[in-house]
Design a protein around this motif. Structure first.
Motif, short mmCIF file in Angstrom:
data_model
loop_
_atom_site.label_atom_id
_atom_site.label_comp_id
_atom_site.label_asym_id
_atom_site.label_seq_id
_atom_site.Cartn_x
_atom_site.Cartn_y
_atom_site.Cartn_z
N MET A 1 26.04 -25.70 6.50
CA MET A 1 24.83 -25.23 5.83
C MET A 1 25.04 -25.21 4.33
O MET A 1 26.17 -25.15 3.85
CB MET A 1 24.48 -23.82 6.32
CG MET A 1 24.02 -23.80 7.75
SD MET A 1 22.50 -24.72 8.03
CE MET A 1 22.96 -25.68 9.47
N GLY A 2 23.98 -25.28 3.62
CA GLY A 2 24.08 -25.41 2.18
C GLY A 2 24.48 -24.16 1.43
O GLY A 2 24.68 -24.20 0.22
N LEU A 3 24.57 -23.06 2.14
CA LEU A 3 24.95 -21.82 1.46
C LEU A 3 26.40 -21.49 1.76
O LEU A 3 26.77 -21.38 2.92
CB LEU A 3 24.03 -20.69 1.94
CG LEU A 3 24.40 -19.27 1.49
CD1 LEU A 3 24.06 -19.07 0.03
CD2 LEU A 3 23.67 -18.25 2.33
N ASP A 4 27.21 -21.36 0.73
CA ASP A 4 28.61 -21.00 0.95
C ASP A 4 28.69 -19.51 1.24
O ASP A 4 28.26 -18.69 0.44
CB ASP A 4 29.42 -21.36 -0.29
CG ASP A 4 30.92 -21.28 -0.03
OD1 ASP A 4 31.63 -22.15 -0.53
OD2 ASP A 4 31.37 -20.35 0.68
N ILE A 5 29.27 -19.17 2.37
CA ILE A 5 29.34 -17.77 2.80
C ILE A 5 30.07 -16.90 1.78
O ILE A 5 29.82 -15.70 1.66
CB ILE A 5 30.00 -17.66 4.20
CG1 ILE A 5 30.15 -16.21 4.66
CG2 ILE A 5 31.35 -18.32 4.26
CD1 ILE A 5 28.90 -15.48 4.90
#
Lengths: 85, 615
Positions: free
Chosen positions: A1-5
């Motif tokens: 997913m495009g959001l880095d945790i």
């Protein structure tokens, strides 16, 4: 997913750690509060540790965004990517 | 309980982030693949932490501390024997088939390997169990909020339980509905770090208070501070199980049956970005899993060591014979064991700061038949938080506790919506819909799953014995499973008819064994012996382990026997599904330290050291 945790993870630790440190700083002379924790100002000490952890996570997350990883393009970047905006 | 503004603020920050992650991920949910499998794009370490966090539900945190307080460090067997070996096995040997077969769920793997009917059995039983587990999680959370009086003064007391159930349901529903599995995984990572951040200072300050591990050893009876002492015979250790039953029943059958076949955890590994990553997921998860006894079991041990030490009596000898009953079983979440009727430890069992169990109906302390009070060991962690944490960090501790409840619930809901959509809806109800329709169905299944969980939570509330009954069902369904997967993956001759019959006979054997045996001091009924009593076990943990051993063996033998008389599938159909017909994973591009095997050996080495230190 495009959001880095690591970005939200860093942020939540920055916020909670920050809140605890500030509260610990304000209450550093209130001995009655810290009677429970055997005189140790856990808010300040642990809050600062959490803050530093959050900072590291946030910085690492910002610097190594998965989107920018040239070696290993993530699956959602391959092929025709529909315009989402 | 008095919470100040700062405590509420910390909890509020957590809930904002939980939902915020859902909103941030919503725009990436374009196909059912994104929603159910996180687009197979998550790095190994993120999946690994989610893997461990999804399993770290309410019953685990509450129950393991309770069990630590009751039985001692021996509880760590549920981690060191009952989880780590199975996690290594699934990572090294089984993950290539789950991930490589392109199956989207564990039941789907069964359909690829065997046939439709074997999948159906697994899909339906799994769907029911996830809903019930998440309902139990919800119930436990609401009960704890009610007991602690967390919302006291904010909502009327009579409504606290209902408000807690619905609030937790809405939050979990919210973030899964929006961001699917990715959202659940991201939140599980957040929850993992918060649980560590909340419990680590608790253990640190607690240990300081009781004089470290040496202080605990000094205060508590020796059988509580040694994990292998007295394991030669069931009557000489606190669990009431001998080493063979422990290693075979817990360490092999139940543990492998859970970690290697339960879609709740496997789903996290299936979301990884490559096969190598997927194999590393359980191995990475094993590292924190080994350390968790220090975060969740140790607080229980500290809680029972505390008062006597502080009060300066110098001795923990209490005159009460603590016979516990009804306490929510510890061990059960992981392995779906039935609630134990714990053994009286010995007459000198200390209870430290553990409060007496209060009857919710009349507000009086619960007493045993002989008039001694019953202690509520489930409150070990909450009372530790209240005892040691000043306001401020108390908010963090409570956040950690709530986080553990949520992660357990969310794990079940994401597993449910996937199995429902792919293995029930797509398989039997609507085979040829568009992907957008299945994505929609996944969201609806999330709502349905949460609604059913609420129903399950109220079911548990309204029927006293249902917890025991449910855990019995879990253990009976779970026990034979591993034999089916083991034979399916490692023996190409295994046939679909054999797997199906074996699975059913294994379950039947579990039922039969349960009906014919009984733990000591129990009356025939839900605890066993409802057909005829031919054997009495020293504890119901022993009974449960042996039920599992019988179920596994019957399934194993029946599956082999029937496979030999039915026609096997042609070998070319089984490539990628069976060990001997699948090319070994290529690892030449990996350095030695990147290989899953290296990680596995490291984990194993630490495991041995830990067992030696705490033997």
């Amino acid at each position: 997913m495009g959001l880095d945790i690591r970005i939200p993870l860093g942020l939540i630790f920055l916020l909670i750690g920050g809140l605890m440190s500030v509260y610990g700083l304000i209450t550093r002379n209130a001995a009655d509060i810290y009677e429970k924790s055997m005189g140790i100002n856990l808010n300040l000490a642990w809050g600062l540790i959490m803050f530093v952890f959050g900072l590291i996570m946030f910085i690492v997350g910002r610097r190594q965004k998965w989107q920018d990883d040239p070696v290993n393009p993530r699956p959602w970047q391959q092929g025709n990517r529909p315009n989402m905006h | 309980m008095n919470l100040s503004l700062i405590d509420w603020l910390i909890m509020l920050v957590y809930f904002i982030f939980v939902l915020g992650i859902g909103f941030a991920l919503k725009r990436y949910m374009r196909t059912s693949n994104d929603f159910f499998l996180a687009g197979r794009s998550i790095p190994a370490w993120v999946c690994g932490l989610a893997f461990i966090s999804a399993n770290l539900g309410a019953q685990e945190v509450i129950g393991m501390a309770a069990s630590g307080a009751k039985y001692g460090i021996i509880t760590s067997h549920f981690y060191w024997i009952g989880a780590i070996p199975a996690m290594l096995f699934v990572g090294i040997f089984m993950m290539p088939f789950y991930y490589g077969s392109k199956a989207r769920s564990v039941p789907e793997y069964l359909r690829l390997r065997f046939d439709e009917k074997t999948r159906a059995v697994n899909a339906f039983s799994f769907a029911c169990m996830t809903v019930l587990s998440s309902g139990i999680s919800m119930y436990a959370m609401a009960l704890l909020i009610e007991t602690l009086g967390l919302l006291h003064g904010i909502v009327p007391d009579a409504w606290i339980f209902h408000v807690s159930v619905f609030l937790s349901a809405i939050i979990v529903l919210g973030y899964i509905f929006l961001g699917g599995l990715t959202s659940a995984i991201y939140n599980e990572v957040l929850q993992f770090f918060l649980i560590v951040a909340g419990f680590a200072p608790l253990v640190w300050i607690g240990l300081r208070n009781v004089g470290g591990w040496q202080g605990i050893k000094h205060t508590l009876p020796a059988n509580m501070t040694h994990s292998w002492k007295g394991m030669a015979h069931a009557s000489t250790n606190t669990l009431g199980v001998e080493w063979f039953g422990l290693v075979m029943g817990l360490g092999f059958v139940l543990s492998f049956g859970y970690w290697c076949t339960d879609f709740l955890v496997i789903q996290r590994a299936m979301a990884a970005d490559s096969e190598t990553s997927a194999r590393k997921v359980p191995l990475i998860a094993a590292l924190p899993k080994m350390i968790f006894p220090f975060l969740v079991i140790l607080p229980g041990l500290i809680a029972v060591s505390v008062t006597s030490h502080m009060a300066g009596t110098g001795s923990a000898k209490e005159k009460n014979s603590v016979i516990l009953s009804g306490a929510q079983s510890a061990e059960s979440k992981d392995l779906h064991l039935p609630a134990t009727t714990p053994q009286p430890l010995d007459d000198a069992h200390p209870h430290g700061i553990i409060p007496v169990k209060i009857d919710p109906v009349n507000g009086q302390p619960v007493l045993n038949a002989d008039g001694t009070p019953v202690y509520n060991y489930d409150l070990a962690i909450p009372v530790m938080l209240l005892h040691f944490f000043p306001t401020g960090i108390l908010g963090l501790g409570l956040t950690a506790l709530l986080a553990s409840f949520m992660s357990g619930m969310a794990g079940n809901v994401t597993a449910f919506n996937t199995v429902w959509t792919y293995d029930i809806y797509q398989a039997y109800i609507n085979k040829r819909a568009t992907d957008a329709h299945y994505l929609w169905m996944g969201r609806m299944a999330t709502i349905g799953g949460v609604a059913l969980s609420i129903a399950a939570a109220y079911l548990v509330t309204n029927f006293n014995n249902i917890m025991d009954a449910l855990q019995l069902v879990f253990s009976i369904v779970n026990a034979p499973l591993f034999a089916t997967f083991l034979l399916g993956m490692f023996w190409k001759r295994t046939t679909g008819h054999a797997a199906f019959t074996g699975l059913l006979s294994g379950t039947a054997a579990a039922l039969l064994h349960h009906g014919l045996t009984i733990p000591a001091n129990a009356t025939p009924g839900i605890h066993g012996g409802w057909i005829h009593i031919i054997h009495t076990y020293p504890s119901d943990m022993a009974q449960n382990f042996w039920t599992a051993i019988f179920a596994f063996s019957v399934n194993f033998l029946v599956t082999i026997a029937i496979s030999l008389v039915t026609a096997p599938r042609p070998e070319h159909e089984l490539v990628g599904l069976v060990y001997s017909l699948t090319p070994k994973p290529v690892e030449t591009h990996l350095s030695w330290y990147q290989k899953p095997a290296t990680l596995a050996i490291t984990v194993l080495a630490i495991l041995i050291v830990l067992n030696l230190v705490f033997a």
